[in-house]
Motif scaffolding. Structure first.
Motif, PDB file in Angstrom:
ATOM      1  N   THR A 265       0.616  -1.297  -0.040  1.00  0.00           N
ATOM      2  CA  THR A 265       0.039  -0.048   0.016  1.00  0.00           C
ATOM      3  C   THR A 265       0.948   1.272  -0.173  1.00  0.00           C
ATOM      4  O   THR A 265       1.990   1.203   0.051  1.00  0.00           O
ATOM      5  CB  THR A 265      -0.882  -0.090   1.311  1.00  0.00           C
ATOM      6  OG1 THR A 265      -1.867   1.130   1.133  1.00  0.00           O
ATOM      7  CG2 THR A 265      -0.345   0.119   2.362  1.00  0.00           C
ATOM      8  N   GLU A 560     -15.295  -7.122   3.287  1.00  0.00           N
ATOM      9  CA  GLU A 560     -15.209  -6.776   4.665  1.00  0.00           C
ATOM     10  C   GLU A 560     -15.012  -7.918   5.598  1.00  0.00           C
ATOM     11  O   GLU A 560     -15.523  -8.967   5.358  1.00  0.00           O
ATOM     12  CB  GLU A 560     -16.241  -5.855   5.061  1.00  0.00           C
ATOM     13  CG  GLU A 560     -16.412  -4.520   4.018  1.00  0.00           C
ATOM     14  CD  GLU A 560     -17.827  -3.655   4.253  1.00  0.00           C
ATOM     15  OE1 GLU A 560     -18.755  -4.444   4.725  1.00  0.00           O
ATOM     16  OE2 GLU A 560     -17.779  -2.540   4.006  1.00  0.00           O
ATOM     17  N   SER A 588     -11.996  -0.990   9.468  1.00  0.00           N
ATOM     18  CA  SER A 588     -10.755  -0.953   8.856  1.00  0.00           C
ATOM     19  C   SER A 588     -10.851  -0.337   7.445  1.00  0.00           C
ATOM     20  O   SER A 588     -12.182  -0.339   6.924  1.00  0.00           O
ATOM     21  CB  SER A 588     -10.223  -2.444   8.505  1.00  0.00           C
ATOM     22  OG  SER A 588      -9.156  -2.609   7.547  1.00  0.00           O
ATOM     23  N   VAL A 590      -9.419  -1.087   4.502  1.00  0.00           N
ATOM     24  CA  VAL A 590      -9.040  -2.152   3.530  1.00  0.00           C
ATOM     25  C   VAL A 590     -10.011  -3.048   3.652  1.00  0.00           C
ATOM     26  O   VAL A 590     -10.736  -3.325   4.728  1.00  0.00           O
ATOM     27  CB  VAL A 590      -7.508  -2.364   3.586  1.00  0.00           C
ATOM     28  CG1 VAL A 590      -6.620  -1.136   3.665  1.00  0.00           C
ATOM     29  CG2 VAL A 590      -7.530  -3.080   4.998  1.00  0.00           C
ATOM     30  N   THR A 591     -10.124  -3.836   2.596  1.00  0.00           N
ATOM     31  CA  THR A 591     -10.663  -5.221   2.178  1.00  0.00           C
ATOM     32  C   THR A 591      -9.890  -6.405   2.391  1.00  0.00           C
ATOM     33  O   THR A 591      -8.608  -6.101   2.175  1.00  0.00           O
ATOM     34  CB  THR A 591     -11.585  -4.959   1.088  1.00  0.00           C
ATOM     35  OG1 THR A 591     -10.801  -4.930  -0.115  1.00  0.00           O
ATOM     36  CG2 THR A 591     -12.511  -4.181   0.976  1.00  0.00           C
ATOM     37  N   TYR A 592     -10.523  -7.579   2.368  1.00  0.00           N
ATOM     38  CA  TYR A 592      -9.536  -8.704   2.914  1.00  0.00           C
ATOM     39  C   TYR A 592      -9.892 -10.001   2.076  1.00  0.00           C
ATOM     40  O   TYR A 592     -10.971 -10.018   1.373  1.00  0.00           O
ATOM     41  CB  TYR A 592      -9.611  -9.084   4.466  1.00  0.00           C
ATOM     42  CG  TYR A 592      -9.327  -7.903   5.470  1.00  0.00           C
ATOM     43  CD1 TYR A 592      -7.960  -7.757   5.855  1.00  0.00           C
ATOM     44  CD2 TYR A 592      -9.948  -6.942   5.725  1.00  0.00           C
ATOM     45  CE1 TYR A 592      -7.501  -6.963   6.459  1.00  0.00           C
ATOM     46  CE2 TYR A 592      -9.647  -5.801   6.618  1.00  0.00           C
ATOM     47  CZ  TYR A 592      -8.330  -5.841   7.152  1.00  0.00           C
ATOM     48  OH  TYR A 592      -7.817  -4.817   7.641  1.00  0.00           O
ATOM     49  N   SER A 606      -4.913  -8.621   3.168  1.00  0.00           N
ATOM     50  CA  SER A 606      -5.849  -7.643   2.698  1.00  0.00           C
ATOM     51  C   SER A 606      -5.643  -7.889   1.325  1.00  0.00           C
ATOM     52  O   SER A 606      -5.136  -8.560   0.636  1.00  0.00           O
ATOM     53  CB  SER A 606      -5.421  -6.353   3.098  1.00  0.00           C
ATOM     54  OG  SER A 606      -4.096  -5.854   2.293  1.00  0.00           O
ATOM     55  N   THR A 607      -6.794  -7.384   0.507  1.00  0.00           N
ATOM     56  CA  THR A 607      -6.883  -7.368  -0.910  1.00  0.00           C
ATOM     57  C   THR A 607      -5.823  -6.704  -1.620  1.00  0.00           C
ATOM     58  O   THR A 607      -5.237  -7.005  -2.938  1.00  0.00           O
ATOM     59  CB  THR A 607      -8.241  -6.984  -1.352  1.00  0.00           C
ATOM     60  OG1 THR A 607      -8.432  -5.595  -0.852  1.00  0.00           O
ATOM     61  CG2 THR A 607      -9.338  -7.735  -1.258  1.00  0.00           C
ATOM     62  N   ASN A 608      -4.810  -5.627  -0.967  1.00  0.00           N
ATOM     63  CA  ASN A 608      -3.885  -5.161  -1.514  1.00  0.00           C
ATOM     64  C   ASN A 608      -2.485  -5.843  -1.254  1.00  0.00           C
ATOM     65  O   ASN A 608      -1.708  -5.495  -1.728  1.00  0.00           O
ATOM     66  CB  ASN A 608      -3.598  -3.723  -1.022  1.00  0.00           C
ATOM     67  CG  ASN A 608      -3.513  -3.619   0.382  1.00  0.00           C
ATOM     68  OD1 ASN A 608      -2.940  -4.534   1.124  1.00  0.00           O
ATOM     69  ND2 ASN A 608      -3.716  -2.401   1.044  1.00  0.00           N
ATOM     70  N   TYR A 612      -2.600  -7.193   7.736  1.00  0.00           N
ATOM     71  CA  TYR A 612      -2.736  -6.183   8.850  1.00  0.00           C
ATOM     72  C   TYR A 612      -3.108  -7.161  10.213  1.00  0.00           C
ATOM     73  O   TYR A 612      -3.680  -8.223  10.074  1.00  0.00           O
ATOM     74  CB  TYR A 612      -3.983  -5.328   8.590  1.00  0.00           C
ATOM     75  CG  TYR A 612      -3.830  -4.532   7.583  1.00  0.00           C
ATOM     76  CD1 TYR A 612      -3.742  -3.222   7.790  1.00  0.00           C
ATOM     77  CD2 TYR A 612      -3.668  -4.740   6.281  1.00  0.00           C
ATOM     78  CE1 TYR A 612      -3.503  -2.168   6.672  1.00  0.00           C
ATOM     79  CE2 TYR A 612      -3.383  -4.008   5.000  1.00  0.00           C
ATOM     80  CZ  TYR A 612      -3.298  -2.842   5.214  1.00  0.00           C
ATOM     81  OH  TYR A 612      -3.275  -1.861   4.297  1.00  0.00           O
TER      82      TYR A 612
END
Length: 640
Positions: A265, A560, A588, A590-592, A606-608, A612
């Motif tokens: 990120t 989420e 959060s 971000v998404t996961y 996370s999707t990125n 985390y």
């Protein structure tokens, strides 16, 4: 005296008679007398012309009247015929179709045209209707001005012209703008008056000189540049990437992301000339999978290496040391494609090709290398098996895996029959689970295990004191027993004293111990659930993760993360320490893709691509370089 006076008067009278209209003469005596028009040759000054004719010879009849026979055939003024060749404009009532509007020099707006006695137009009745030039502004007939009469509100500026000179009225009763100093639209570039262009007069600018990438500049009706053809090509700074000319533009980086530098990120920065991208603000290592033990976290990076952080007193890092780390530290070996989660203090992973390696605590043979030792196994060791495996999971002190053909094997502690080999004897090497084959999923928990058949039927075995086998009893089983309820599942998971499954629609069911709402069934009641019970909230999940007393799952439609259960160390990621007995969304941005629940902390991929973590951090298991409890998700630090 009177006599002589009479004689004198008579003499005077007789002396005045010249033969031109005497009263005592007669017709034929050559004298035009009273009552005669002429007499012989004496026409008394008249001609055909004086008689209204245009040609011919006038003579006198024997009766002393004019003879106009020889005055010609061209007519005369008054004959009702317009003789144009003789200069007549009209004749009597014959106007030749002319009206007041046909005046040569003055165009009257109305009235009645008449013919004079000299056969010329008489405009006297036309003038009353008005005309251009009469000094009166006749707006009904299109006049804007008339002579010295001009509307006060009309100026050069009000008519779109430049300059402040007074207007004048033209001979056509329209405004004469010649005193003005040009206007927008006259085709002359008046830069002094703010024109950038005028018609075809485009000045010196082009799309390129205005920093656009192409196009042909145009002139607008307001004499300003119309840049729409240029804008179609774009320019550096418009925030839209033009790949043919730019590498980036503003915040538009095309397909470029921090992932290009293996960072999860951060903010990319575009150079001022739009030709270079700065990755200086990117951070967070990229991972493809995550796993957690009680106080340790691990993840596989995009190069298929494993990094671990947190507690390492049992060699959980697999790096040949027992040194703890507050940030990710690389595990020995490589080429890993799958990682276990949920143990007390050991990990297993599958290398490309299907070979299983394990490391960490081995007091019960959970490493599977044929030995049992209180001394930790600090580097990855291949399990004692020549088989190839497709999935792996670790319980508190045992491990289970599926071969590439779906055959289940387990090893390690077996005090409650969790190896499923119809015994309670621990094994330091893999033993085949009895009575079930061709499985699709396998999971290891505290002291029990579960698996799914190819058709989705769930089987569990091992410790059952809290109903974690889901067979509507609390009796331990050392061989697989089918889960009650007739449900079919696509995923199966085991925690400490509980189990959960996901249907093909993503609906979550849990059973076993409900400590502090860990089953997520909408109640904090500590009554155990001996059969699958739906998780409250009606959400669908793509995956779950279980460990001691809390559960986390990725919501199917939004990606989420939702968690529920015990929250004494902020492990639910809500920012507070209140336990939840139904799913609550993790706070959060971000998404996961996947969660990895530890004893009292949680990590998630996370999707990125960043991992985390949050919750208890007394051993550094959150991986952010501190030992401070983390109340909300924080990306892990860069590795040592």
């Amino acid at each position: 005296m009177k006599f002589w006076s009479l004689i004198l008067f008579t003499f005077i009278i007789l002396g005045c008679d010249d033969g031109s209209n005497g009263s005592s003469g007669q017709c034929g005596d050559g004298v035009v007398d009273i009552g005669e028009e002429c007499d012989g040759e004496n026409l008394y000054g008249n001609t055909c012309a004086t008689r209204g004719y245009y040609t011919g010879d006038l003579t006198c009849n024997v009766d002393c009247t004019f003879n106009e026979t020889d005055c010609g055939d061209d007519g005369y003024c008054g004959d009702g015929v317009i003789n144009v060749e003789n200069g007549e404009q009209c004749d009597g009532d014959t106007l030749g179709g002319a009206t007041c509007n046909d005046a040569a020099d003055t165009h009257y707006y109305g009235g009645t045209l008449r013919c004079s006695d000299t056969c010329e137009f008489d405009y006297s009745d036309c003038a009353a209707a008005g005309y251009c030039g009469d000094g009166n502004i006749d707006t009904a007939f299109g006049e804007v001005c008339d002579g010295a009469s001009l509307p006060s509100e009309e100026t050069c500026a009000s008519n779109g012209y430049y300059g402040s000179s007074p207007l004048v009225c033209g001979g056509d009763c329209q405004l004469d703008f010649s005193p003005c100093q040009g206007r927008c639209g006259d085709g002359v570039l008046d830069g002094a008056f703010g024109e950038a262009c005028d018609g075809q007069a485009m000045g010196v600018e082009t799309c390129e000189t205005l920093n656009y990438h192409g196009g042909s500049i145009m002139c607008s009706a307001q004499c300003q540049y119309d840049l729409s053809p240029c804008e179609a090509y774009g320019q550096c700074g418009d925030g839209v990437l033009q790949p043919s000319y730019e590498t980036c533009d503003g915040t538009d980086f095309g397909d470029a992301t921090c992932r290009d530098l293996a960072k999860a990120t951060g903010e990319l920065q575009c150079d001022p000339d739009c030709m270079g991208i700065s990755y200086d603000d990117c951070y967070g290592k990229l991972y493809i999978a995550a796993g957690s033990a009680e106080y340790t976290s691990c993840a596989i990076d995009e190069l298929n290496d494993i990094y671990c952080w947190g507690q390492n007193s049992s060699g959980q890092f697999g790096n040949g040391t027992l040194n703890a780390s507050l940030v990710p530290t690389q595990t020995d070996g490589g080429n890993y494609i799958a990682l276990s989660s949920g143990s007390k203090a050991h990990f297993c992973a599958i290398q490309s090709g299907g070979v299983v390696f394990c490391w960490g605590l081995n007091a019960d043979g959970q490493i599977g290398n044929g030995t049992t030792s209180p001394t930790p196994t600090t580097t990855p060791e291949r399990i004692s098996s020549d088989r190839f495996y497709s999935s792996i999971d670790t319980g508190y002190n045992h491990s289970c895996a599926l071969t590439t053909t779906g055959t289940p094997y387990c090893w390690g502690k077996n005090s409650s029959g969790q190896l499923g080999d119809e015994s309670v004897t621990s094994s330091a090497t893999p033993v085949q689970v009895k009575n079930i084959l061709y499985l699709s999923k396998i999971a290891a928990g505290g002291d029990h295990s579960c698996a799914l058949t190819g058709s989705g039927q769930a089987y569990c075995w091992g410790l059952n004191g809290n109903g974690q086998l889901g067979n509507n009893s609390t009796t331990d089983r050392n061989i697989p027993t089918q889960v009650s309820g007739g449900l079919t599942f696509s995923e199966i998971y085991c925690g400490n004293k509980m189990s959960c499954g996901l249907t093909s629609a993503g609906v979550a069911y849990c059973w076993g111990q409900n400590f502090n709402g860990s089953l997520g069934i909408g109640s904090l009641d500590t009554v155990d659930m001996l059969v699958p019970t739906p998780v409250s909230g009606g959400r669908s999940f793509t995956s779950l993760s279980l460990n001691a007393y809390h559960v986390c799952g990725v919501e199917a439609s939004t990606q989420e993360l939702y968690c529920w259960g015990f929250n004494n160390h902020y492990q639910l990621g809500t920012g507070n320490s209140f336990s939840w007995y139904s799913p609550v969304q993790v706070d959060s941005a971000v998404t996961y893709l996947q969660a990895a629940v530890g004893g009292y902390h949680t990590c998630a991929l996370s999707t990125n691509g960043g991992v985390y973590c949050w919750g208890a951090n007394n051993y550094g298991q959150v991986g952010n370089g501190t030992t401070t409890t983390q109340t909300l998700p924080a990306i892990t630090s860069e590795p040592n």
